[in-house]
Every structure is written in C-alpha cells, then in structure tokens.
Design a protein around this motif. Structure first.
Motif, PDB file in Angstrom:
ATOM      1  N   THR A   1     -37.739  -9.812   4.253  1.00  0.00           N
ATOM      2  CA  THR A   1     -38.813 -11.012   5.308  1.00  0.00           C
ATOM      3  C   THR A   1     -40.364 -11.218   4.465  1.00  0.00           C
ATOM      4  O   THR A   1     -40.132 -11.683   3.072  1.00  0.00           O
TER       5      THR A   1
ATOM      6  N   ARG B   1     -32.329 -11.190   2.047  1.00  0.00           N
ATOM      7  CA  ARG B   1     -32.780 -10.698   3.663  1.00  0.00           C
ATOM      8  C   ARG B   1     -34.006 -10.278   4.220  1.00  0.00           C
ATOM      9  O   ARG B   1     -34.183  -9.350   4.318  1.00  0.00           O
TER      10      ARG B   1
ATOM     11  N   PRO C   1     -27.399  -8.773   8.259  1.00  0.00           N
ATOM     12  CA  PRO C   1     -27.404  -7.979   6.989  1.00  0.00           C
ATOM     13  C   PRO C   1     -25.937  -7.353   6.661  1.00  0.00           C
ATOM     14  O   PRO C   1     -24.932  -7.851   7.042  1.00  0.00           O
TER      15      PRO C   1
ATOM     16  N   GLY D   1     -31.786  -5.505   0.859  1.00  0.00           N
ATOM     17  CA  GLY D   1     -32.278  -6.942   0.496  1.00  0.00           C
ATOM     18  C   GLY D   1     -33.160  -6.815  -1.295  1.00  0.00           C
ATOM     19  O   GLY D   1     -32.352  -7.879  -1.944  1.00  0.00           O
TER      20      GLY D   1
ATOM     21  N   GLN E   1     -31.292   0.302   4.107  1.00  0.00           N
ATOM     22  CA  GLN E   1     -31.297  -1.000   4.526  1.00  0.00           C
ATOM     23  C   GLN E   1     -31.539  -2.041   3.521  1.00  0.00           C
ATOM     24  O   GLN E   1     -31.004  -3.157   2.165  1.00  0.00           O
ATOM     25  N   TYR E   2     -33.065  -2.031   4.280  1.00  0.00           N
ATOM     26  CA  TYR E   2     -33.635  -3.393   3.370  1.00  0.00           C
ATOM     27  C   TYR E   2     -33.442  -3.250   2.575  1.00  0.00           C
ATOM     28  O   TYR E   2     -33.221  -4.318   1.377  1.00  0.00           O
TER      29      TYR E   2
ATOM     30  N   ARG F   1     -34.934   1.687   6.611  1.00  0.00           N
ATOM     31  CA  ARG F   1     -36.018   1.221   5.749  1.00  0.00           C
ATOM     32  C   ARG F   1     -35.228   0.839   4.391  1.00  0.00           C
ATOM     33  O   ARG F   1     -35.067   0.201   3.547  1.00  0.00           O
TER      34      ARG F   1
END
Lengths: 304, 146
Positions: free
Chosen positions: A132, A130, A180, A200, A195-196, A193
C-alpha cells in the motif's frame, strides 16, 4: 542493393524507436503522487522488518543495532552476475537522504530510480509493487530516522546483455504487476493479511518461487521452491504439499518464524536465518497471518 | 514426577535410536553427522519443553539435554573429513573445507556452550539459550540453503 540497405536502416531506426518506447521507465502518475499520505516512522518500523530491508542493505555480517546502518555492500551471486546492494541510509550523498517520498515510492512500486533509470529486480520491487502507498511512505519515514553511512557500495558486475539497464523496461512489462499472485476467493481477514505480507513486503516468493531463464518468477509454482536464485543450494518448498511443509500446522509455521526451529527442531540455515530474525520482530498476529496464508495456498510438488 | 520419568525414558530411547542409526551408517560421514544432528534436534525438543515449563523441571533430564548436545558437538570436529563434501544429500557448505579454522572455532564454541552444569531451572534456561543460539549461527554460516 542500395534500396535494400536503406530499407534495413529504416527498419533498424524503427526497431530502435520501438525498443526505446517499450523500455521507458515508468513512474507513479501525478494523481498517485498527490494522493501519497504523510509517512509515520513508528508504523514504518514494522514495515521495515516485514520487508527484510536490513538483510540486504546493512553491512555484511552486521548484528543487533548495526543492522540499522543501511550502508549496503551485500553481494548476490546470480546466473546474471553479481549484484551489490546500495547504501539506503539517510546520508544525503551516499544514501537516500535527499529523496522525496515520491522518489521512494517510485523505487518501491515501479522499480524506477529518481534519475529515471530501471532498478535490477535483485531489489524485489516485483513484490513491493503490491504494497500500500501508506506502508511505503511509513517505511521511508522510518528509514530517514536511522543512522547515516557515507559508505559507497561498488557497482554490480554483470555480463552483456544484462548490463544494459534500459532492457529491463521490457522485463518489467512482462514480470512487474501489482496484482495479487493468487486468487484466494476468501474474505478471511487473517488470510488476506498474510497474503499481503507474503506477496508484498515479505517478498517470500523472491527466493521460494522458482525463476525462469529470464529471471522472472514461475507463478504456477508459487512458493514451490527450487534452485537458489543467488548463492548455492536449493530453496525449500513452503506450500502445503507433502514435499513442502504440508505436515506443519499453522501454529508450527508461526512458531518456526518466531524461534528459527522447525517442528522437528532442526534449525533454519543460510539466508533464512536473517529472514527469521526479521519475522521474529513482527507481532504474533502477523506471524499467524503468514501461517494462515501458507496453509491456504495451492499445494505444489517440489520441482526435481 | 510422572512426566519427568517419561521424558527421561524418551531421551534415553532417542539416544539409543541415534546410536543404532549411527552404527548402521558407519563409514559414511555425511549420514553419520546427519544422525548426530537429529540427536541434537531431539535434545532441543526436550529442552524446549523443559524451558517453557511444559514438563516439570527435573535436574537429571535437564542436564541430559546438554550432555546429549555436548556429545554431538564433540563428534562434529571429526565428522567433516576431506572426501565427505558430497553425498547423502549433504547440506554441509563447501566453506567448511575452505575455512577449516573458522569451522573448528564454531564447533569449539558449541562444545563450550553445551558444557555448562545445570543447578536449577534458571541456570538451565540460560545454558540452553546459549547452547541453542549456536544452531542458527552455525547453520547460517556453514550450511547451504535447503
């Protein structure tokens, strides 16, 4: 009888072919690789601590700057066998010094090694998928600045059928997705943010979400805790449920990640100590974002 | 000074409550040591507010924080006897009984780090920092996940 055998043999060949096709390691497309930006080592340091790389890939017991020597050798004792973390220092032979950014991105986002075999999901690429592409190449640039180690970690010790890497292709089809985990239906930048970071790089769910018999995350109990996936004991529920951390304020969650103390001044223990030491290196804003996300997700009751 | 007096009172109340709790739990090492750990937690909470300047520095209260921790630390050497490996939802790691020498060394370090004499806020901050570093180092090695 002969005919039946022939049919069976034919079916076996077909099944093998289908298995082979379904279990093929997947990689980023040529377009995705072309689109990879140039890594920035300075930005990669934040990703490194958010991702908790050192907790598994430094030598067991390493403290302080020794955590930056990614020689591997940690043992994860699981129901599937013992996984041992490899050397990911920038050493050309023992580590990943000869890798390209594309090799690293395939490992992180697809769980596929440069020679085209599947990684075991003890390496939490189901979460890293997940991330970037920018964070991934920044992280790679940072890791290349770290000390080299020529240490070669022992191989995993797994029983049949888990020792057949090819079979992971099927596992990945079911459990690997860059989508997600939760649909928060919010545009709040802080929560997103968080959540990322949690879903991730932070791979919080790798321990805090229960797993099914196949070792896949039970997403309906996301972050609801359960038996530890490696070692002994149980992992706590970190959802905003009364059996989780519902009584903690967002500020208290952020503070605990900074100090290692719960609101009642109990301290984190076991493997969470190393995680908290990583979280303490993030910015106040990132810890607050993680806290905001943990307050925003669905409360689930702890499994008995 | 009002705050410091309050702090002293609450510390004393905390000690009293822990003592009562301990006596009720007598004969069960797992719950005794849990009560003792809560004592350390209460002292840490008070010490953190002193160290952060949330309450006015008071020498007696500050020293009491370390004394409370030290008293518990001295107890830990006796509260993990053979036979208390399970029960009362204990989070004590089996390693305590497998490597007693290593565990005793960790306990002795905690005893030593909580024996400091406080003279002013700075000396308290240094001693408190050293004392509380034992929480995570000990819990990392000797406590199972929970």
């Amino acid at each position: 009888m002969k005919k039946a055998l022939a049919v069976l043999a034919f079916l076996a060949v077909v099944a093998a072919g289908v298995f082979y096709g379904l279990t093929a390691p997947n990689r980023l497309s040529a377009e995705e690789i072309d689109a990879l930006p140039t890594g920035d080592a300075l930005k990669g340091e934040t990703v490194f601590w958010a991702g908790g790389c050192a907790s598994c890939h430094s030598a067991p017991g390493a403290k302080g700057d020794a955590k930056l020597v990614l020689s591997g050798g940690h043992e994860l004792k699981t129901p599937f066998g013992i996984f041992r973390s490899p050397n990911i220092s920038p050493h050309a032979d023992a580590g990943i010094g000869n890798w390209s950014p594309a090799d690293f991105a395939n490992a992180m986002l697809k769980g596929t090694s440069p020679n085209g075999s599947h990684y075991y999901p003890a390496f939490p690429y189901t979460s890293y998928a997940r991330m970037t592409p920018g964070d991934v190449v920044d992280l790679f640039a940072y890791i290349l600045t770290l000390p080299k180690s020529d240490q070669v970690a022992a191989d995993h010790s797994l029983g049949f059928p888990f020792n057949i890497r090819r079979g992971l292709g099927l596992w990945k089809r079911v459990f690997l997705s860059p989508d997600p985990v939760v649909d928060l239906a919010t545009s709040d930048a802080q929560v997103l943010r968080g959540q990322y970071l949690v879903e991730g790089p932070g791979h919080c769910g790798a321990c805090h979400t229960p797993r099914n018999l196949a070792g896949g995350a039970v997403l309906s109990n996301w972050l609801g805790g359960g038996p530890a996936p490696e070692g002994d004991g149980r992992i706590p529920n970190i959802t905003p449920h009364e059996s989780g951390i519902g009584s903690w304020s967002a500020a208290e969650i952020a503070e605990s990640l900074k100090t290692g103390f719960t609101p009642s001044f109990d301290s984190f223990g076991s493997s969470m100590v190393a995680v908290q030491e990583n979280m303490a290196r993030l910015t106040e804003a990132d810890r607050a974002a993680i806290a905001a996300y943990l307050k925003a997700i669905k409360p689930v009751a702890s499994a008995k | 000074m009002q705050l410091s007096r309050l702090l002293k009172l609450s510390l004393a109340a905390g000690l009293f409550a822990a003592a009562v709790g301990t006596s009720f739990a007598a004969g069960n090492p797992a719950s005794e040591r849990q009560a003792l750990m809560k004592n350390v937690g209460a002292a840490t909470k008070a010490g953190a507010s002193i160290a952060k300047g949330e309450v006015e520095f008071d020498l007696v209260a500050a020293q009491l924080v370390l004394h409370t921790m030290n008293g518990s630390a001295l107890g830990f050497g006796y509260m993990f006897p053979a036979g208390s490996e399970t029960g009362s939802e204990t989070e004590a790691s089996p390693k305590i009984w497998e490597d007693r020498a290593g565990f005793d060394a960790a306990v002795n370090k905690f005893v030593a780090d909580t024996s400091a004499k406080v003279t002013d806020l700075d000396s308290f901050k240094a001693a408190f920092g050293a004392a509380t570093a034992n929480c995570s180092s000990c819990h990392k090695a000797w406590r199972v996940k929970k």
